[in-house]
Design an enzyme around this catalytic site. Structure first.
Site: not given
Lengths: 801, 289, 162
Positions: A238, A385-386, A755
């Protein structure tokens, strides 16, 4: 110079396919044909395959490793152990959190499935055969699984390598199993607020250990060219540039000799931010053998070893007046980081941005402490996902609001309306140090309540309760904090968390843009092109966006923490504006007027008051290479590095309705409404897709996901047989909505959205489940809300028969 | 996640299978749909030296009615079970159960014989076969024998199959007139193993239950035939008291393990809820025709 | 271990190879035939990323040995488009934003292809059951369901027009 066609400005704008339209995705053309190029699709000449011998024990001393039988397997080429890496000083590696992590277990294993040896073979079949024949002699040691026991006197000492150190990268510690203590806020003022409070509430809230589990696992191909001395590392990254820097620091290679390529990545969700032993072993293998080495995780490896998330044992407390107006907040957290502190967040933030825990509410004073501890579990603590630890914070405050509402007997929407930061308070400085950029929380909640028919739902619930039926309504009015981040407080390895964009406008009027972020499914090739199209007036179809190759893209910090839109998109917009600035000079020259006489008009500069006299961007592009005013350099290429002045604060209002089967504990999600405000909306279709996906991941977390360990440290259920992954059948239907409150400091007013649905979704589900039992005096129920847990509550209440 | 090496055999007839099994002994294993065995092999929890693929064996596939009884070839897939309207007419519990097994892809290859014979207590078909009182036709070098489904299961992955034997067919006696059937399964998600599940057949005549059979999935080390629960229903009007007695008797024989699907107490409770639901559903169906 | 020669039809073309008996069909397709559209996501036959069509059935090719497919007919995502024209499912997935990272997409498309052969006009619920052997972590399935139903309609209309 003027165009003969008489398209209206609106038509020309539509032709651009810029910001605000539902542009179909450019990347889909290859994905729907099966022509994506993911890590396991990469096949280099002479490539070999490596995989790990893993520890069956959670805590054990390695007495010996015998690889002779494995080496005799046809096709097996080499077996690497810590002893082989030691002379290269690669048996341990630094983590992004200032700790060290074993690449291959050095004398001891600290968690089940830890990497012990790396078997390299001609293909994955021979590697698997070799792995089975590596004999490792272990001496079992006492296992520590419960983080609450980690800091006790006499607890087994896990990390003998650092047992005498006063700190392991994030400040002083007080026990060999202690990693850090982090505090935020004003303790004395908070104590005072609680001492004088009319009402206080307190709840133990555990956010369980979960895993991002993208459908593609992690992997890499390392290819060292012995002649040129260049290392090419393909991988599921990523943040490719950060990987390059880490590899340089670990392997001692100059960054100019390292090329990191992230090909198409099959989902990330935080799993693919960190650096894993597989990458290091593949690199070493390639250096040693002079052949490319591929490493691909299995699903069980993925869930049991790389990048878990959460595992926060939280205690929340609120002080309030009798009307429910909050006067103080306290939060104490025990953070289980597993065997090594390998959380991936800005380095100054050992607990991430957990101090966003005051949420959407005007809390006058607060105090937060977080203690990190080691246990015999897989290492990590990533942001699944945050933005960093925001999910945990949002879960705590949204749950606590409900607890407070129940205590004083106020409706759960009303308690929020009473405590919201008011629209006129923005920019709002929270007591824990954040400056919220913009928001209109009451408007969002009221719109949500109207959309779902909130009053009617409460009436229906009352009727059902009278009949002994269980129905719950869950509200979450969360605020995210995303876009790490401003250089004053966000860095990784000292590198500030800016983002970058390079734009090259080519002579015939098309453009190529390269960025330091990396899409893992969010559609960057499409949305960046839309942004740049609007900024420079070249159709998005003619703008090629490239990411993920460190040889070509400018340095960037990558995609995670919803930072692509707040930081990357800002860089793209600003790079576009730099292009336009130069284009304006060229247009003035072409039109023989002063720059001051020009105005921008969708895709061209027009002479003010003379609409027929204009230079289109297409013409300007050619002129940049052929017809320049004196003193201007050739070309139309720029690069922008954007250091955000502040974080962005997307928010939302979610309402979930569930029915509970009191006999079986099964939860049925009847409806889920999600209103998101992410500021300016770049591509509504993609935003909606992000919300659907984030809510589905939230559903999985809230309703069934948990990485469970037994007392021996065995990880239970790390395959998709056991780890709860919702299918299309269980997944609810999502209803989406939005308001738009632009960010005042972002060049586009955009805030990021990927997110939010996970941050807000989890408390909405949880609040709905608990709400179903609220009239029976229940204030909290542990996640995940698997049927058996819900049944336990029913059983304790005696309503399951 | 790569299986160990093995030799592959693809016989064309039952006799060939029998002689291969005789020759290979414990080193040989038959491969049906493979959706239990192949994952086990990939985890190297199973390492057969020889795999005998039954796909090409003649006569192991298909559904037929023979003198009122239903004969199902062991290699008949779950998808074929679901697709057969005739079977759904005669013995609807099979479709009902098969639809709750795994997912469409797995059902396309997964066979009724594999599900019945591999002895996994989490499989759904065994309890159904106990409830319909099926007999398993086993073939070995000593010829053919039949074993009642209710006598077949001995422990986790341990069955009455002797070394050298394999399942060729399942025979289900003609369901009595007025019989209702139901399979009720509590599960976390599509395709998952049951938290608890119950198969029930019962026939009522003139308001009195003349036949009943109750069997349970995944709440013990084997599928469980709940004889006492079945007896508790026979001769009653299947009224509340009888149902209660049957449920209690069924729960009494459960001995589930705690796992991610829930603790022991919950799974026993769930077995009761599923048993009640299955009895009530079967009764309604019996009365409805 | 001795290798076995196998011959099969893949996407309408003859394909042959030499495999160990334990070679999984997914590895044969990806490594030997270079058809990397089908993916591996879990290895325990739960995620469906490896779904291909084998002899007219949707199967998970990580749980089938290549030797079992000997003589068979295989369709992968690479064989969906015909004569340069996208299959209606492919077009609908792109149109309805039925994919994000794209990793589950090939298996999802091939599964949906078979589903629509079996049921040309499925309801939402039937689509959801039909794709319950295919996990997606990005989309939340909603747009996938929409795309499959829209493709089904396009296919029915095309059929009716012919």
């Amino acid at each position: 110079m003027s165009e003969t066609k008489t398209e209206t400005a609106a038509e020309r704008e539509a032709a651009l396919g810029g910001i605000g339209c539902d542009k179909r995705r450019k990347e889909d053309a290859r994905f729907i044909r099966g022509q994506g190029n993911y890590i396991d699709d990469i096949k280099l000449p002479n490539m070999v395959f490596g995989d790990f011998v893993r520890s069956p024990y959670a805590h054990a001393r390695i007495k010996s490793i015998d690889a002779e039988k494995a080496k005799a397997v046809p096709g097996v080429i080499a077996v690497l152990t810590a002893a082989d890496l030691k002379p290269l000083n690669l048996h341990w590696m630094p983590t992004l959190a200032g700790d060290t992590q074993a690449v291959l277990a050095d004398e001891k294993v600290h968690f089940q499935n830890q990497e012990v040896a790396f078997v390299i073979a001609e293909d994955r079949y021979a590697a698997a055969d070799g792995i089975q024949l590596v004999d490792v002699d272990y001496e079992e040691l006492p296992v520590l699984i419960d983080p609450k026991k980690a800091l006790e006197d006499g607890a087994p000492i896990l990390r003998e390598d650092v047992k005498d150190k006063d700190e392991v990268g994030q400040g002083p510690r007080r026990h060999p199993n202690h990693i850090f203590n982090w505090q935020s806020g004003d303790k004395d003022a908070t104590d005072k607020a609680f001492a004088g409070a009319q009402v206080t509430v307190k709840e133990e809230i555990f956010y369980q250990r979960v895993h991002p589990a993208p459908i593609e696992t992690c992997g890499c191909v390392a290819s060292m060219d012995a002649v040129s001395g260049r290392l090419t590392l393909y991988g599921t990254f990523q943040a490719p540039h950060v990987v390059r820097t880490i590899v340089s620091l670990i392997a001692g290679l100059p960054e100019s000799k390292i090329r990191v390529i992230s090909p198409d990545v099959g989902g990330g969700f935080g799993n693919k931010v960190g650096a894993y032993p597989g990458y290091v072993c593949a690199i070493v293998g390639s250096i040693v053998l002079g052949r490319p080495v591929k490493w691909i995780e299995s699903r069980i490896d993925n869930i049991s070893t790389t990048a878990f998330a959460r595992d926060y044992h939280m205690t929340g407390e609120l002080a309030a007046d009798k009307d429910g107006k909050i006067t103080g907040l306290r939060a104490n957290v025990l953070a289980d980081h597993g065997a090594f502190n390998t959380h991936a967040q800005p380095m100054k933030w050992p607990a991430g941005f957990f101090n966003i825990v005051t949420g959407s509410y005007d809390v006058p004073t607060a105090h937060v402490t977080v203690d990190g501890v080691y246990t015999n579990k897989a290492p990590g603590g990533v942001s699944y996902r945050c933005s960093f630890r925001v999910t945990e914070a949002a879960y705590l405050i949204e749950r606590m609001l409900d607890v407070l509402a129940q205590k004083i007997g106020v409706d759960k929407a009303e308690i929020r309306l009473r405590n919201f930061i008011k629209p006129e308070q923005f920019p709002y400085n929270s007591c824990l140090g954040w400056e919220y950029d913009s928001g209109d929380y009451p408007a969002a909640l009221k719109q949500a309540m109207k959309a779902v028919g909130y009053e009617d739902l409460r009436k229906e619930q009352a009727e059902k309760r009278a009949r002994g039926e269980l129905m719950g309504i869950g509200i979450a009015t969360f605020t995210e904090i995303v876009g790490a981040g401003p250089s004053r407080n966000c860095d990784i390895l000292g590198i500030k968390m800016f983002e970058s964009c390079e734009i090259r406008v080519h002579p015939t009027g098309s453009a190529t843009a390269r960025l330091g972020t990396k899409s893992t499914g969010q559609g960057h090739e499409t949305t960046y092109a839309q942004i740049i199209a609007t900024e420079i007036g070249i159709p998005s179809d003619l703008i090629t966006v490239e990411e993920g190759d460190t040889d070509t893209a400018p340095y960037g910090l990558g995609t995670y923490g919803s930072r692509t839109t707040p930081v990357g998109a800002a860089a793209a917009a600003r790079a576009g504006r730099k292009i336009r600035e130069k284009a304006k000079k060229i247009a003035a020259h072409m039109l023989e007027v002063s720059e001051n006489d020009l105005e921008w008009d969708v895709d061209r500069f027009t002479v003010k008051g003379v609409p027929d006299l204009s230079a289109t961007m297409k013409d300007i592009a050619m002129a940049a290479y052929s017809n320049l005013p004196e003193g201007l350099e050739h070309g139309l290429e720029v690069v922008d590095y954007y250091d955000p002045p502040n974080m962005t604060y997307p928010f939302g209002a979610y309402i979930c309705v569930v029915d509970v089967n009191r006999h079986t504990g099964e939860i049925s999600v009847r409806s889920f409404y999600a209103l998101d405000d992410c500021g300016t909306r770049i591509n509504p279709m993609i935003i909606e897709g992000q919300v659907h996906g984030g809510l589905t991941e939230a559903f999985g977390i809230a309703m069934g996901q948990e990485i469970v360990y037994d007392d021996m440290g065995n990880v239970l259920g790390a395959s998709f047989l056991d780890y709860f992954m919702p299918t299309a059948v269980e997944t609810p239907h999502w209803e989406t909505d939005h308001t738009v409150t632009p960010s005042p400091h972002h060049p586009l007013g955009a805030k990021g959205v990927g997110e939010s649905p996970n941050v807000g979704g989890v408390p909405a589900f949880s609040n709905a489940v608990v709400d179903a039992f609220a009239h029976l005096g229940v204030t909290h129920m542990p996640m995940p809300h698997a049927a058996w847990r819900v049944w336990q509550t029913c059983h304790e209440l005696g309503i399951d028969k | 996640m790569i299986p160990a090496s093995f030799e592959y055999h693809r016989p064309g007839s039952v006799d060939e299978v029998v002689s291969l099994l005789a020759e290979l002994g414990e080193e040989g294993r038959v491969l049906a749909g493979g959706h239990s065995l192949i994952p086990m092999m990939k985890l190297r929890l199973a390492e057969p030296a020889h795999l005998i693929d039954l796909t090409g064996v003649e006569g192991l596939r298909g559904i037929a009615e023979v003198e009122g009884a239903i004969h199902i070839g062991a290699m008949t897939t779950q998808a074929e079970i679901i697709k057969s309207d005739a079977l759904a007419e005669r013995c609807p519990i099979l479709r009902e159960a098969a639809e709750l097994i795994a997912d469409p892809q797995v059902r396309a290859l997964g066979t009724i014989g594999g599900n019945a014979a591999n002895g996994d207590p989490g499989n759904d078909i065994p309890a159904v076969m106990m409830a319909v009182d099926a007999a398993y036709v086993l073939r070995g070098s000593d010829g053919e024998r039949t074993v009642a489904a209710r006598d077949f299961y001995q422990g986790p992955f341990e069955t009455a199959l002797a070394v050298g034997e394999f399942l060729t067919a399942i025979r289900i006696p003609a369901p009595p007139a007025g019989q209702g059937q139901a399979y009720c399964k509590l599960k976390r998600k599509v395709g998952d193993y049951a938290i608890a599940a119950t198969a029930v057949t019962l026939a009522v005549d003139g308001g009195v239950c003349g036949q009943a059979a109750v069997a349970l999935t995944n709440v013990g080390i084997t599928p469980l035939y709940a004889e006492a629960a079945s007896t508790a229903l026979v001769g009653t009007a299947v009224d509340a008291a009888a149902v209660e007695a049957a449920v209690e008797a069924a729960v009494a024989i459960t001995d589930p393990a705690a796992d991610l699907r829930g603790p022991v107490e919950y799974r026993r409770h769930a077995a009761g809820v599923m048993t009640r639901r299955a009895i009530e559903t079967a009764l309604a169906r019996a009365k409805g025709g | 271990m001795a290798k076995t020669d196998i011959k099969l039809t893949v996407n309408g073309q003859e394909a042959a190879g030499s495999v160990e008996p334990r070679t999984l069909l997914i590895h044969f397709l990806r490594e030997q035939l270079g058809l990397t559209g089908s993916h591996i996501g879990c290895e325990t036959s739960h995620c469906g990323a490896c779904t291909v069509d084998l002899n007219g059935k949707s199967v998970k090719s990580c749980t089938v040995f290549a030797v079992q497919a000997d003589g068979g007919e295989v369709l992968t995502v690479e064989g969906l488009a015909q004569g340069g024209e996208l299959h209606p499912l492919q077009a609908a997935f792109a149109e309805d934003h039925g994919l994000q990272c794209g990793f589950c997409t090939p298996g999802m498309l091939v599964r949906a292809h078979r589903l629509l052969q079996e049921n040309p006009d499925p309801s939402d619920a039937e689509v959801r059951v039909g794709i319950s052997g295919n996990l997606c972590r990005c989309t939340g399935y909603q747009n996938i369901v929409k795309a499959i139903r829209n493709a089904a309609q396009a296919m029915r209309e095309k059929e009716a027009a012919q």
